[in-house]
Design a protein around this motif. Structure first.
Motif, PDB file in Angstrom:
ATOM      1  N   GLN A  51     -93.078  -8.095  23.059  1.00 18.14           N
ATOM      2  CA  GLN A  51     -93.744  -8.958  22.076  1.00 18.14           C
ATOM      3  C   GLN A  51     -95.192  -9.275  22.417  1.00 18.14           C
ATOM      4  N   SER A  52     -95.447  -9.736  23.636  1.00 20.40           N
ATOM      5  CA  SER A  52     -96.801 -10.182  23.966  1.00 20.40           C
ATOM      6  C   SER A  52     -97.798  -9.030  23.991  1.00 20.40           C
ATOM      7  N   ASP A  57    -102.754  -9.788  18.943  1.00 25.14           N
ATOM      8  CA  ASP A  57    -103.755 -10.383  18.062  1.00 25.14           C
ATOM      9  C   ASP A  57    -103.325 -11.801  17.684  1.00 25.14           C
ATOM     10  N   GLY A  58    -104.175 -12.765  17.995  1.00 26.82           N
ATOM     11  CA  GLY A  58    -103.829 -14.146  17.702  1.00 26.82           C
ATOM     12  C   GLY A  58    -102.681 -14.661  18.529  1.00 26.82           C
ATOM     13  N   SER A  59    -102.332 -13.942  19.598  1.00 24.20           N
ATOM     14  CA  SER A  59    -101.222 -14.333  20.482  1.00 24.20           C
ATOM     15  C   SER A  59     -99.924 -14.519  19.712  1.00 24.20           C
ATOM     16  N   LEU A  60     -99.712 -13.694  18.690  1.00 25.70           N
ATOM     17  CA  LEU A  60     -98.524 -13.805  17.856  1.00 25.70           C
ATOM     18  C   LEU A  60     -97.249 -13.641  18.669  1.00 25.70           C
ATOM     19  N   ALA A 215    -107.185 -14.271  29.244  1.00 30.92           N
ATOM     20  CA  ALA A 215    -106.475 -14.677  28.041  1.00 30.92           C
ATOM     21  C   ALA A 215    -107.221 -14.164  26.815  1.00 30.92           C
ATOM     22  N   PRO A 216    -106.504 -13.902  25.710  1.00 32.37           N
ATOM     23  CA  PRO A 216    -107.155 -13.384  24.502  1.00 32.37           C
ATOM     24  C   PRO A 216    -108.338 -14.216  24.044  1.00 32.37           C
ATOM     25  N   ILE A 217    -108.261 -15.535  24.183  1.00 31.80           N
ATOM     26  CA  ILE A 217    -109.352 -16.385  23.716  1.00 31.80           C
ATOM     27  C   ILE A 217    -110.629 -16.119  24.508  1.00 31.80           C
ATOM     28  N   TYR A 434     -95.004 -20.070  27.355  1.00 28.60           N
ATOM     29  CA  TYR A 434     -95.340 -19.276  26.165  1.00 28.60           C
ATOM     30  C   TYR A 434     -96.490 -19.914  25.384  1.00 28.60           C
ATOM     31  N   ALA A 435     -96.456 -21.236  25.257  1.00 25.19           N
ATOM     32  CA  ALA A 435     -97.452 -21.926  24.450  1.00 25.19           C
ATOM     33  C   ALA A 435     -98.839 -21.892  25.081  1.00 25.19           C
ATOM     34  N   THR A 436     -98.910 -21.922  26.417  1.00 23.80           N
ATOM     35  CA  THR A 436    -100.215 -21.911  27.095  1.00 23.80           C
ATOM     36  C   THR A 436    -100.709 -20.496  27.387  1.00 23.80           C
ATOM     37  N   SER A 437     -99.870 -19.500  27.166  1.00 29.36           N
ATOM     38  CA  SER A 437    -100.235 -18.123  27.498  1.00 29.36           C
ATOM     39  C   SER A 437    -101.551 -17.659  26.865  1.00 29.36           C
ATOM     40  N   PRO A 438    -101.830 -18.006  25.604  1.00 24.89           N
ATOM     41  CA  PRO A 438    -103.086 -17.530  25.005  1.00 24.89           C
ATOM     42  C   PRO A 438    -104.350 -18.143  25.584  1.00 24.89           C
TER      43      PRO A 438
END
Length: 489
Positions: A51-52, A57-60, A215-217, A434-438
């Motif tokens: 999944q990751s 894109d957008g950490s969906l 991270a993606p950001i 999971y929530a902080t991963s992006p």
């Protein structure tokens, strides 16, 4: 005792009416149930591990996994009793399997509108699923014990039946990743292989991947997005189709091949007297008043955190970045095998070393592994990734067994509340990761995993210290009356 004896006699008479081969039928039910869970979670694990990386894109992908475990927290507290009372254990399992299917089907058209709602459905189905499985195995273990005229104790049979079940279940991680690797790596030789090499040539793996993965950001902020060498859409659709077929087969297997517990309704006449969802919530929260339970929370949350790190961050920042998405399945096969080995041998190692030695050794081993991952410069040698994740799988297997068993040992008579807290805080740890991963780099996440493990190990150490002092005080009290009598004489 007489009532128990008469109840056993009535139950034995009812079971004998079912026929002399009833014990084999019970074993058949366990085998079919284990097979169904194996192929069902072959699909779920095989999909979740991608999944990751697939939906970066957008950490969906990370948000989808967070939605699964967030809804699982609510589900564990409120839904199992209600659903099992309505459907019974067998059909709860079937319906819960079906609740997972939209999540697999959503992989054909991945977006926030499809994956997040389907992820919530997985979590809501997960609570009743696991509770129904535990109840089913416990009741047929009791039926088997009665069929042997109690020559084999129910407690022993429950352990044995659960072990047989988990032999099947643990294989799901291996099979799911094997299918994933086979499908996604097919056709990578020749021209497509040259394209992959050309893609990796644009990325300096040793400085970009592993602990250095951003991270993606932060990637977007620096304009340095990383190409994770996404497989072809046709390959992904084939894989999704295979996994969806696995889930359909799992549901059909239980519906057709597993007997309803109505067959053994004489075993648990009082089984309907289970606590309600609100009552379970109250018991779970009240348990937090126990100092041992509070000290266990960090190490319990750590288990959820470290499992989420492997599922999301290791697969993306190490394997997908360094080798390509198709190699995620190859690396994670090692995790499943190591997890199975740890689950099989931990009881024997504990018997010889003892819990007080094994848990600190596991913490030291895991600390050394995390430090190595922080310093390691990734390469294109895929076997090294497999070794790293296998070591993580060994540690994870030990943590799971030791902390689970500790919850039962420390709270005799309150196991229900203790295990409810275990599920609650383990899932909370996963959601947090999971929530902080992006937003965090892989380096920061590894430091966070290490920090919560250290805090959790200290909490465990304090429990052992308090237990030691209590036992020492009890020994002193035991000899105190003797010394008083000697003084009087």
């Amino acid at each position: 005792m007489q009532e128990d004896g008469s109840a056993d006699a009535a139950a034995l008479e009812a079971i004998e009416k079912l026929g002399p081969r009833e014990k084999w039928r019970i074993v058949k039910n366990i085998a079919v149930l284990g097979f169904a869970f194996m192929i069902h979670f072959t699909a779920f694990h095989g999909t979740s591990n991608l999944q990751s990386s697939l939906h970066n894109d957008g950490s969906l992908g990370a948000y989808t996994l967070a939605s699964i475990y967030g809804s699982l927290i609510v589900s564990n507290l409120f839904l199992p009793v209600l659903v099992i009372r309505l459907l019974g254990c067998k059909w709860t399992i079937v319906v819960s399997f079906v609740a997972y299917m939209p999540y697999i089907a959503a992989q054909f058209y991945p977006s926030f509108a499809t994956l997040i709602p389907s992820g919530l459905a997985v979590g809501f189905g997960g609570g009743p699923l696991w509770c129904a499985k535990c109840t089913y195995l416990s009741i047929i273990a009791e039926a088997f014990s009665i069929a042997t005229r109690r020559k084999v104790k129910t407690d022993y049979l429950i352990v044995k039946f659960f072990s047989l079940f988990f032999v099947f279940y643990q294989l799901a991680q291996v099979l799911g990743n094997l299918i994933s690797f086979t499908v996604l790596s097919y056709g990578e030789s020749g021209e497509s292989g040259n394209e992959t090499q050309a893609a990796t040539a644009t990325v300096n793996v040793s400085t970009t991947c592993g602990a250095n993965y951003l991270a993606p950001i932060h990637q977007e902020g620096q304009g340095a997005g990383i190409d994770l060498k996404r497989p072809e859409p046709e390959q992904l659709n084939i894989l999704t189709g295979i996994f969806l077929g696995c889930m359909v087969a799992a549901s059909a297997s239980v519906a057709v091949g597993v007997d309803s517990l109505k067959r053994y309704r004489m075993i648990r006449a009082g089984s309907a007297n289970q606590v309600s969802g609100l009552r379970m919530l109250a018991i779970t929260l009240r348990q937090l008043g126990n100092k041992y339970q509070l000290l266990l929370l960090p190490i319990t949350a750590f288990i959820g955190v470290e499992q989420a790190f492997i599922a999301v961050d290791f697969t993306k920042s190490f394997v997908a970045c360094g080798l390509g998405i198709s190699y995620i399945g190859y690396a994670m096969i090692s995790f499943g095998l190591a997890n199975t080995v740890a689950a099989a041998f931990t009881p024997y190692i504990t018997k010889h070393l003892g819990r007080k030695v094994l848990i600190p050794l596991t913490a030291l081993f895991h600390t050394a592994l995390i430090v190595f991952m922080l310093l390691w410069k990734p390469t294109d040698e895929y076997y090294k990734y497999s070794i790293i994740v296998a070591c993580w799988g060994l540690a994870d297997g030990v943590w799971l067994i030791q902390i689970n068993s500790l919850s039962g040992i420390l709270f005799p008579g309150n196991e229900e509340a203790a295990f409810s807290n275990f599920r609650l805080w383990e899932a909370s740890g996963s959601v947090l990761m999971y929530a902080t991963s992006p937003f965090l780099s892989t380096f920061q996440k590894l430091l966070f995993v290490l920090a919560i493990m250290i805090v959790g190990t200290i909490g465990y150490g304090l429990i052992e210290l308090m237990e030691y002092r209590i036992k020492r005080a009890e020994i002193g009290k035991r000899f105190e009356p003797v010394s008083q009598e000697l003084n009087e004489n």
